[in-house]
Design a protein around this motif. Sequence first.
Motif, PDB file in Angstrom:
ATOM      1  N   LEU A 197     -11.219  45.758  44.473  1.00  0.00           N
ATOM      2  CA  LEU A 197     -12.237  45.763  43.809  1.00  0.00           C
ATOM      3  C   LEU A 197     -13.424  47.017  44.400  1.00  0.00           C
ATOM      4  O   LEU A 197     -14.251  47.037  43.504  1.00  0.00           O
ATOM      5  CB  LEU A 197     -13.072  44.346  44.040  1.00  0.00           C
ATOM      6  N   LEU A 198     -13.140  47.697  45.324  1.00  0.00           N
ATOM      7  CA  LEU A 198     -14.140  48.661  45.726  1.00  0.00           C
ATOM      8  C   LEU A 198     -13.537  50.203  45.457  1.00  0.00           C
ATOM      9  O   LEU A 198     -12.396  50.406  45.257  1.00  0.00           O
ATOM     10  CB  LEU A 198     -13.980  48.588  47.116  1.00  0.00           C
ATOM     11  N   PRO A 199     -14.536  50.852  45.198  1.00  0.00           N
ATOM     12  CA  PRO A 199     -14.076  52.388  45.033  1.00  0.00           C
ATOM     13  C   PRO A 199     -13.549  52.805  46.007  1.00  0.00           C
ATOM     14  O   PRO A 199     -13.557  52.400  47.201  1.00  0.00           O
ATOM     15  CB  PRO A 199     -15.720  52.995  44.737  1.00  0.00           C
ATOM     16  N   ASP A 200     -12.890  54.228  45.916  1.00  0.00           N
ATOM     17  CA  ASP A 200     -12.176  54.789  46.718  1.00  0.00           C
ATOM     18  C   ASP A 200     -12.797  56.113  47.495  1.00  0.00           C
ATOM     19  O   ASP A 200     -12.522  56.575  48.277  1.00  0.00           O
ATOM     20  CB  ASP A 200     -10.989  55.407  46.082  1.00  0.00           C
ATOM     21  N   ASP A 201     -14.081  56.428  46.999  1.00  0.00           N
ATOM     22  CA  ASP A 201     -14.781  57.616  47.469  1.00  0.00           C
ATOM     23  C   ASP A 201     -15.799  57.115  48.615  1.00  0.00           C
ATOM     24  O   ASP A 201     -16.311  55.893  48.605  1.00  0.00           O
ATOM     25  CB  ASP A 201     -15.660  58.188  46.317  1.00  0.00           C
ATOM     26  N   VAL A 202     -15.560  57.924  49.728  1.00  0.00           N
ATOM     27  CA  VAL A 202     -16.345  57.637  50.550  1.00  0.00           C
ATOM     28  C   VAL A 202     -17.801  57.326  50.703  1.00  0.00           C
ATOM     29  O   VAL A 202     -18.312  56.342  51.278  1.00  0.00           O
ATOM     30  CB  VAL A 202     -16.265  58.677  51.991  1.00  0.00           C
ATOM     31  N   SER A 203     -18.555  58.134  50.036  1.00  0.00           N
ATOM     32  CA  SER A 203     -19.954  58.174  49.740  1.00  0.00           C
ATOM     33  C   SER A 203     -20.580  56.544  49.164  1.00  0.00           C
ATOM     34  O   SER A 203     -21.324  55.928  49.604  1.00  0.00           O
ATOM     35  CB  SER A 203     -20.809  59.000  48.950  1.00  0.00           C
ATOM     36  N   SER A 204     -19.671  56.296  48.205  1.00  0.00           N
ATOM     37  CA  SER A 204     -19.984  54.932  47.500  1.00  0.00           C
ATOM     38  C   SER A 204     -19.573  53.861  48.593  1.00  0.00           C
ATOM     39  O   SER A 204     -20.434  52.739  48.647  1.00  0.00           O
ATOM     40  CB  SER A 204     -19.185  54.730  46.213  1.00  0.00           C
ATOM     41  N   LEU A 205     -18.710  53.833  49.234  1.00  0.00           N
ATOM     42  CA  LEU A 205     -18.165  52.768  50.336  1.00  0.00           C
ATOM     43  C   LEU A 205     -19.308  52.654  51.372  1.00  0.00           C
ATOM     44  O   LEU A 205     -19.560  51.695  51.762  1.00  0.00           O
ATOM     45  CB  LEU A 205     -16.794  53.258  50.803  1.00  0.00           C
ATOM     46  N   ILE A 206     -19.777  53.982  51.905  1.00  0.00           N
ATOM     47  CA  ILE A 206     -20.907  53.752  52.604  1.00  0.00           C
ATOM     48  C   ILE A 206     -22.085  53.127  52.436  1.00  0.00           C
ATOM     49  O   ILE A 206     -22.693  52.386  53.052  1.00  0.00           O
ATOM     50  CB  ILE A 206     -21.175  55.386  53.334  1.00  0.00           C
ATOM     51  N   GLY A 207     -22.385  53.422  50.928  1.00  0.00           N
ATOM     52  CA  GLY A 207     -23.511  52.774  50.385  1.00  0.00           C
ATOM     53  C   GLY A 207     -23.469  51.317  50.344  1.00  0.00           C
ATOM     54  O   GLY A 207     -24.535  50.239  50.586  1.00  0.00           O
ATOM     55  N   ILE A 208     -22.081  50.890  49.988  1.00  0.00           N
ATOM     56  CA  ILE A 208     -21.941  49.573  49.821  1.00  0.00           C
ATOM     57  C   ILE A 208     -21.794  48.794  51.266  1.00  0.00           C
ATOM     58  O   ILE A 208     -22.626  47.881  51.454  1.00  0.00           O
ATOM     59  CB  ILE A 208     -20.501  49.323  49.024  1.00  0.00           C
ATOM     60  N   GLU A 209     -21.466  49.545  52.206  1.00  0.00           N
ATOM     61  CA  GLU A 209     -21.151  49.000  53.644  1.00  0.00           C
ATOM     62  C   GLU A 209     -22.638  48.857  54.221  1.00  0.00           C
ATOM     63  O   GLU A 209     -23.048  47.860  54.773  1.00  0.00           O
ATOM     64  CB  GLU A 209     -20.271  49.684  54.475  1.00  0.00           C
ATOM     65  N   ARG A 210     -23.334  49.912  53.977  1.00  0.00           N
ATOM     66  CA  ARG A 210     -24.805  49.718  54.587  1.00  0.00           C
ATOM     67  C   ARG A 210     -25.788  48.871  53.868  1.00  0.00           C
ATOM     68  O   ARG A 210     -26.490  48.017  54.452  1.00  0.00           O
ATOM     69  CB  ARG A 210     -25.550  51.260  54.460  1.00  0.00           C
ATOM     70  N   PHE A 211     -25.559  48.791  52.704  1.00  0.00           N
ATOM     71  CA  PHE A 211     -26.300  47.639  51.905  1.00  0.00           C
ATOM     72  C   PHE A 211     -26.166  46.247  52.231  1.00  0.00           C
ATOM     73  O   PHE A 211     -26.853  45.479  52.388  1.00  0.00           O
ATOM     74  CB  PHE A 211     -25.980  48.051  50.248  1.00  0.00           C
ATOM     75  N   CYS A 212     -24.792  46.012  52.515  1.00  0.00           N
ATOM     76  CA  CYS A 212     -24.244  44.671  52.749  1.00  0.00           C
ATOM     77  C   CYS A 212     -25.031  44.406  54.301  1.00  0.00           C
ATOM     78  O   CYS A 212     -25.142  43.236  54.737  1.00  0.00           O
ATOM     79  CB  CYS A 212     -22.750  44.525  52.828  1.00  0.00           C
ATOM     80  N   TRP A 213     -24.678  45.308  54.959  1.00  0.00           N
ATOM     81  CA  TRP A 213     -25.180  45.281  56.496  1.00  0.00           C
ATOM     82  C   TRP A 213     -26.617  45.084  56.462  1.00  0.00           C
ATOM     83  O   TRP A 213     -27.043  43.911  57.210  1.00  0.00           O
ATOM     84  CB  TRP A 213     -24.819  46.534  57.212  1.00  0.00           C
ATOM     85  N   TRP A 214     -27.439  45.531  55.829  1.00  0.00           N
ATOM     86  CA  TRP A 214     -28.846  45.473  55.668  1.00  0.00           C
ATOM     87  C   TRP A 214     -29.200  44.100  55.156  1.00  0.00           C
ATOM     88  O   TRP A 214     -29.834  43.227  55.394  1.00  0.00           O
ATOM     89  CB  TRP A 214     -29.575  46.561  55.024  1.00  0.00           C
ATOM     90  N   PHE A 215     -28.485  43.713  54.136  1.00  0.00           N
ATOM     91  CA  PHE A 215     -28.553  42.244  53.348  1.00  0.00           C
ATOM     92  C   PHE A 215     -28.322  41.554  54.395  1.00  0.00           C
ATOM     93  O   PHE A 215     -29.019  40.203  54.394  1.00  0.00           O
ATOM     94  CB  PHE A 215     -27.903  42.371  52.297  1.00  0.00           C
TER      95      PHE A 215
END
Length: 432
Positions: A197-215
């Motif tokens: 369900l996740l994208p394959d490009d690094v920048s988008s994944l970093i954005g998702i990972e950081r958002f969830c970390w902060w959330f």
Amino acid sequence: MIGQLIFGTLLLAAVALAICNARKIFQNIRLGRDERRFDHPSKRWRAMLLVAFGQKKMFKRPFAALLHLFVYLGFCIINIEMLEIVIDGLFGTHRVFSGLGAFYALLIGAFEWLALGVLAGCIVFLMRRNIARIRRFSGTEMTPWPRTDANLILTAEILLMAAFLTMNAADHNLQLLGAPHYTQAGAFPVSGWLLPLLPDDVSSLIGIERFCWWFHIIGVLVFLNYLPYSKHLHIVLAFPNTYFSNLNPKGHFTTMESVANEVKAMLDPTYTPMAIAATLRFGAKDISDLTWKNLLEAYTCTECGRCTAVCPANMTGKLLSPRKIMMDTRDRMVEVGNKVRKNKELTEDGKSLLDDYITREEIWACTTCNACVEACPVNINPLEIIMELRRYAVMEESQAPASLHAMFSNVENNGAPWKYAQADRANWVDGN
């Protein structure tokens, strides 16, 4: 560095606010009278371990108990990872404990399965409350706020667990793609299902990972400071409350020493009364007349309704709800506590727990059967509060239902509840 500063500021602010809220709760509990509950420490530790940690009394309802156990264990154990998150946030590291190797992988895998258990449990609990509409979750005391409070907490836990698993899934994908700063660490048996369900490009994944970390971290800090306004404060106070449980048999009622002194002196002319502090009030009219343990129990109440569900008075349509007794006591305590902090002293405000919060009809509907005490999963005793309110009504105001006045008169005149003299009590055996 900016992220670390923001994180450090948020963490300090959240902890400071939590300490301030905890101090208010402690001050409110201290409004009650002193009571000794430090005897028999071994029995008290045993009660806490069995009832609070082991949730022994929850298993009278096995299905709900099992779900609660998943949520309880999962939410508590997963928050062990908060230590790693805090260190990473303060020092700019990422998965600082990854050096533990296989043990770290085992921990992360266990956390994920527990997160799935929390997620499933909370979803079922939401369905039980809002679709199945279990009867004990309703009642006159369950106004919109208590219902909203329960739904808010369950929804928050679902979102936090979803964020945790999504964060791990994005992190895992970044590890597989060889992204810098995301070293190979951990095992992801549950979040791995989310990879498609996740994208394959690094920048988008970093954005998702950081958002969830902060959330996740902000959500936990908000949850920490929401607890004092929620029934879910029991996840903290259940432990001291069960430790300070009443160890006497459930049918044992307290005796006022001042009254006992007078009775002993009347019955025995040779008795020398003990020197005790003067009693300001017989029984309880307001919060300050109850003990600190009564007030601790009011804060600990989970509003689960198990006490009301087994109350025979409530079953027959009487006004009494033991859950409402505890909720009313808590509401009055918070009101008085706020006024004490504002005025710097305890002052009369023209209101009281009896009459303004709890009615006479409620306290006299109680059969004193102790069913509510037996049913409570965290050893709360609504009956103690009811009996103290009754004691005040009778001993201070000479007010009681008409049916009791005849009994009181008989006890006073005949030494027994019946209308005939003590000398005639054995007459029923004549002729046998």
